[in-house]
Design an enzyme around this catalytic site. Structure first.
Site, PDB file in Angstrom:
ATOM      1  N   LYS A 149       0.873  -1.188   0.000  1.00 46.96           N
ATOM      2  CA  LYS A 149       0.000   0.000   0.000  1.00 46.96           C
ATOM      3  C   LYS A 149       0.898   1.223   0.000  1.00 46.96           C
ATOM      4  O   LYS A 149       1.614   1.467   0.960  1.00 46.96           O
ATOM      5  CB  LYS A 149      -0.900  -0.009   1.240  1.00 46.96           C
ATOM      6  CG  LYS A 149      -1.879   1.137   1.242  1.00 46.96           C
ATOM      7  CD  LYS A 149      -2.786   1.093   2.460  1.00 46.96           C
ATOM      8  CE  LYS A 149      -3.906   2.133   2.343  1.00 46.96           C
ATOM      9  NZ  LYS A 149      -3.470   3.430   1.839  1.00 46.96           N
TER      10      LYS A 149
ATOM     11  N   ARG B   2      -8.091  11.618  -5.924  1.00 47.80           N
ATOM     12  CA  ARG B   2      -9.225  10.947  -5.287  1.00 47.80           C
ATOM     13  C   ARG B   2     -10.225  11.956  -4.763  1.00 47.80           C
ATOM     14  O   ARG B   2     -11.404  11.675  -4.644  1.00 47.80           O
ATOM     15  CB  ARG B   2      -8.703  10.091  -4.127  1.00 47.80           C
ATOM     16  CG  ARG B   2      -9.533   8.890  -3.860  1.00 47.80           C
ATOM     17  CD  ARG B   2      -9.143   8.296  -2.541  1.00 47.80           C
ATOM     18  NE  ARG B   2      -9.876   8.933  -1.472  1.00 47.80           N
ATOM     19  CZ  ARG B   2      -9.626   8.761  -0.202  1.00 47.80           C
ATOM     20  NH1 ARG B   2      -8.622   7.993   0.164  1.00 47.80           N
ATOM     21  NH2 ARG B   2     -10.346   9.336   0.712  1.00 47.80           N
TER      22      ARG B   2
ATOM     23  N   GLU C 286      -1.133   5.266  -7.779  1.00 43.58           N
ATOM     24  CA  GLU C 286      -0.652   6.175  -6.751  1.00 43.58           C
ATOM     25  C   GLU C 286       0.461   7.024  -7.350  1.00 43.58           C
ATOM     26  O   GLU C 286       1.432   6.475  -7.874  1.00 43.58           O
ATOM     27  CB  GLU C 286      -0.117   5.345  -5.570  1.00 43.58           C
ATOM     28  CG  GLU C 286       0.007   6.083  -4.274  1.00 43.58           C
ATOM     29  CD  GLU C 286      -1.274   6.002  -3.432  1.00 43.58           C
ATOM     30  OE1 GLU C 286      -2.139   5.147  -3.723  1.00 43.58           O
ATOM     31  OE2 GLU C 286      -1.388   6.816  -2.507  1.00 43.58           O
TER      32      GLU C 286
ATOM     33  N   LYS D  22      -7.489  -3.152   3.078  1.00 40.99           N
ATOM     34  CA  LYS D  22      -6.152  -2.605   3.315  1.00 40.99           C
ATOM     35  C   LYS D  22      -5.709  -3.089   4.690  1.00 40.99           C
ATOM     36  O   LYS D  22      -6.545  -3.332   5.573  1.00 40.99           O
ATOM     37  CB  LYS D  22      -6.150  -1.081   3.237  1.00 40.99           C
ATOM     38  CG  LYS D  22      -6.987  -0.369   4.287  1.00 40.99           C
ATOM     39  CD  LYS D  22      -6.910   1.124   4.127  1.00 40.99           C
ATOM     40  CE  LYS D  22      -7.839   1.826   5.106  1.00 40.99           C
ATOM     41  NZ  LYS D  22      -8.005   3.246   4.821  1.00 40.99           N
TER      42      LYS D  22
END
Lengths: 531, 338
Positions: A228, A248, A276, A399
């Site tokens: 992550k 986002r 990302e 996550k």
């Protein structure tokens, strides 16, 4: 505005999700169409900018109510909310005139360009024409950052229910930068994607933190394990030879990242990537702090491009050759993604998010434990057969963030909170020892229960050393365990360190100030992160 | 003539304290709330209607004497009389006159009529001691009838939705004010034991309440269907409340004027109802006394004293006391009366 103010009150009086949806549906049924568009805009974060300086609002209110400025300011400190303080201090209205939400917002949008006298004339006239509840909502609109206790997801649910549409459909239509000034509800919700929707992103699929033992998730081979990353989650869109980058938070941020410009010539038309964006050098991500300095710059200089070259770590492929492929299983999307990134070649600032093949859950645990060393914040678990859903959902994606770092620190300053906590001291500054001096290093406010907040508030009022405006210094006595996500050197803090997302983990009543950590301990943590 | 010392407000000439917070020989009590009427004094003087409340709260063996409003007695040359304060039944302002100098200790008071207390009467004086619980311009309470209507409407809606209504107010004063104004046509009214004890005393004094019943431990849940339950602040978050589920929680307090206070107490509804003065009432009351010297006690005392000095030209000072004003934490309630 009456209907909208009533909606605001009903939403505020309930914590129940269904009651909120019902209230929204009722509003959509009753309100004029243009008001519905504005309402949806407001509730999904398209709030008007502050058109008037708060100092002006305070002055006009004090003048109308005949209060000295100091008394207004004392009241504001107690209420903790400027819009509410003004609504409560103003004298009784002299008339009752109804403006629609649309009229009100159009008026406010025009106000930005008006002269100071014009602003004063219009705002004070409106104030004296409405009741306290309308005043509160009106003030919330003019002070900027309007919020109501409904999430975007709830607005989508209510719209879907009222207009008899698929939730996913509605979610997608609400993405992007449509303008409530010119769009109608029909255009917003019912029209097929037209040329101007070229830039339209897809709603992001977000994960919840793992809630149970990993074994509950079944066979590890059914899951795709990735790290992550800690950057800016975004979508890269190439359509008709044009490039769009969305964050986002639904901000169009294309201009901030010139290094992605070349992608419009590399990626095929009709491509949407989810990933990302972060600074990356020598085969690994750089700390988030470097990203923060980079994005806060207005102009991207050559130097910053060299110091913090950005890439997208690619997670997913949502659109291929102009076709929405979110319903394909993750394993197939991943294949297409790998193919696409390879084809783009090494000159493209695209890196595929590595997948970690695991044979048992212990291996996943080990990857998570090593994540921080790689400037990552944990691992992602994604079901290989999962479709790309919208919003935050449980089940197919999880996550699993690394445990936060913690230190024990001493409470040295306190400040009154805002909103719900307005008359309580809830914003704290914490210090660690530097030899025999306590140096402040972090501010935190969340993490205590309401009961603990009352207890600490009481203690603060009895143990104040000095008052500086809204801040009090207190006897160093209480020790709290602070948790945070990352730590770095900083020139802005007296202690020379800055921590990321600090919050109170618990109140260490069992410790006294001699047990608190030291600045040396913090520097050790920075060292450890570097290794 | 009066001074503030470690025990309370003292009149040396008459040798008597008003609302002392430590045990003394002689005490005049403005009203029966526990931050004003404390335990351990050798002699109590209060309004007739306060006497049984003092006995209920402090014990039947206390040495207490009652007098009526506007009836003057003399102690060592000091003329002392009680005047309606409008705060709760029996609440009084204490007027003291000696050699032409007049002081008034107002205790807690309000100008709004509550339907159960004798309304406040302004008393002209040179020195006035006032509370300042809601002494900020953001506190402007709505007309009481509007609030009673809101409460009954809320109760009716709850009953229609199949949930019970729990309303929170002080056991002494606020609870009876609520009970006086409920619409008993909507459903049954049940009260917490602490409220019931006070109800019995006040009904004997002729105060009219809507028909109520005391909640007992062995009760059937069905009794509460669509009912209104009146409980003191200490009941919030207690297991005692569980038996009324599903219920909507309403809190009656002046603090409910602010959204922050409403949300923090996680009340479903906040009703702005107080037995203290709001900003307008405070200013009106002080103007009506004609006092040149004002002593500001419990509440926003420094802010309010500054306002009186700078904007009203009154010689106002803030005074530290142990009175609490209107608290949301329920510390005025005797929870053992469960």
């Amino acid at each position: 505005m009456k209907g909208f103010s009533e909606l605001f009150t009903v939403i505020e009086q309930t914590t129940k999700i269904n009651a909120k949806i019902d209230a929204l549906v009722q509003y959509f049924a009753d309100a004029p169409e243009s008001d519905i568009v504005w309402c949806v805009a407001l509730l999904t974060g398209k709030t008007p900018r502050r058109a008037i300086k708060t100092a002006d609002l305070r002055n006009w209110c004090a003048e109308l109510s005949g209060l000295p400025m100091w008394l207004f300011d004392e009241s504001y400190l107690v209420v903790g909310d400027l819009a509410e303080t003004i609504a409560l201090c103003l004298p009784a209205p002299v008339a009752n005139k109804e403006y629609s939400l649309t009229e009100t917002l159009q008026q406010l949008n025009k106000l930005a360009a008006a002269s100071d006298e014009e602003k004063k004339r219009i705002i004070t006239a409106r104030w004296m024409e409405m009741n306290a509840n309308n005043r509160l909502v009106f003030n919330k609109l003019i002070t900027g950052g309007f919020r109501m206790g409904v999430s975007r997801q709830l607005v989508i649910k209510a719209l879907a229910k009222h207009y008899n549409q698929e939730e996913n459909q509605v979610a997608h239509k609400l993405m992007g930068n449509w303008n409530p000034e010119i769009i109608s509800i029909d255009e917003l919700l019912f029209e097929a994607n037209s040329g101007e929707k070229l830039y339209h992103p897809y709603p992001f699929f977000l994960a919840y933190q793992v809630e149970s033992e990993l074994a509950v998730l079944g066979d590890v081979h059914d899951w795709q394990i990735e790290e992550k990353y800690d950057g800016i989650r975004g979508q890269i869109i190439v359509r008709n030879g044009e490039l769009f980058i969305w964050s986002r938070g639904e901000e169009l941020i294309t201009d901030k990242f010139p290094e992605f410009e070349l992608l419009k010539n590399i990626l095929p038309n009709g491509t949407v990537l989810d990933g990302e964006i972060l600074p990356y050098k020598d085969g690994r991500p750089l700390p988030f702090q470097i990203m923060q300095t980079r994005i806060s710059r207005k102009n991207v200089t050559k130097k910053s491009l060299q110091e913090a070259p950005l890439v997208m770590i690619c997670y997913d492929l949502l659109e291929q050759d102009g076709k929405d492929i979110r319903d394909m299983p993750l394993s197939s999307r991943r294949q297409q993604l790998e193919y696409l990134v390879t084809l783009a070649g090494s000159q493209a600032p695209l890196i595929i998010s590595p997948v970690f093949p695991c044979n048992n859950w212990d291996e996943v645990i080990a990857i998570r434990e090593a994540a921080r060393d790689n400037n990552c914040e944990g691992v992602m678990l994604k079901k290989k057969d999962s479709v790309y859903e919208t919003g935050r959902r449980r089940g197919n994606w999880w996550k699993w963030k690394v445990d936060p770092l913690t230190v024990d620190a001493v409470l040295i300053y306190a400040q009154r909170g805002h909103g719900r906590r307005a008359d309580l001291y809830t914003d704290y500054t914490f210090a660690v020892w530097d030899n025999d001096v306590l140096v402040p290093f972090a501010k935190a406010y969340s993490g205590l229960t309401d009961k603990e907040i009352l207890e600490v508030d009481n203690w603060i009022k009895k143990n104040t050393i000095e008052k500086f405006g809204p801040v009090r210094s207190v006897t160093p006595e209480l020790v709290f365990e602070l948790a945070f996500e990352g730590i770095n050197e900083s020139t802005r803090h007296k202690s020379g360190v800055a921590v990321r997302f600090p919050r109170i983990a618990r109140w260490r009543k069992d410790k006294n100030i001699g047990d608190a950590n030291t600045k040396f301990d913090l520097l050790q943590l920075i060292e450890a992160a570097r290794r | 003539m009066l001074r503030f010392d470690n025990n309370g407000i003292y009149c040396r000439q008459a040798g008597i304290y008003i609302d002392p917070w430590r045990p003394v020989d002689k005490a005049i009590i403005t009203h029966a709330h526990s931050d004003h009427a404390r335990w351990g004094n050798k002699y109590y003087l209060a309004h007739h209607d306060t006497v049984p409340l003092l006995r209920l709260r402090l014990g039947f063996d206390i040495n207490v004497e009652g007098i009526g409003y506007n009836h003057s007695i003399e102690i060592n040359g000091v003329q002392i009389s009680l005047h309606p304060a409008g705060h709760i039944p029996g609440s009084a302002q204490i007027r003291l006159e000696y050699k032409g100098e007049i002081w008034v200790v107002s205790g807690d008071y309000k100008l709004q009529h509550d339907g159960i207390s004798v309304p406040f009467e302004p008393v002209r004086c040179h020195h006035f001691i006032t509370e300042s619980t809601f002494g900020l311009p953001v506190y402007n309470f709505p007309p009481p009838q509007q609030v009673y209507d809101e409460i009954n409407e809320w109760w009716r809606n709850n009953a229609d939705l199949g949930q019970n209504s729990v309303i929170i107010g002080y056991a002494l004063g606020k609870a009876q004010r609520i009970l006086h104004h409920l619409d008993s046509g909507i459903g049954a009214i049940w009260v917490h034991g602490a409220v019931a004890n006070i109800n019995t005393v006040l009904e004997e004094q002729g105060i009219e309440l809507q028909p109520w019943q005391r909640v007992s431990p062995d009760q059937n849940k069905k009794d509460f269907n669509g009912a209104m339950i009146v409980a003191p602040p200490s009941a919030i978050g207690s297991s005692w409340l569980k038996r009324f589920e599903p219920f909507s929680l309403g809190i009656c307090s002046g603090w409910m004027q602010l959204r922050g206070a409403r949300r923090r107490r996680s009340a479903d509804r906040g009703f702005i109802m107080s037995d203290h003065c709001d900003w307008t009432q405070l200013n009106e009351a002080i103007a009506a006394t004609g006092a040149e010297h004002v002593y500001v006690t419990h509440g926003y005392k420094s802010v309010y004293a500054k306002w009186l000095r700078e904007n009203k030209g009154i010689n106002a000072t803030e005074v530290e006391t142990l009175y609490e004003g209107e608290s949301l934490e329920g510390n005025k309630e005797e929870i053992e009366e469960l």
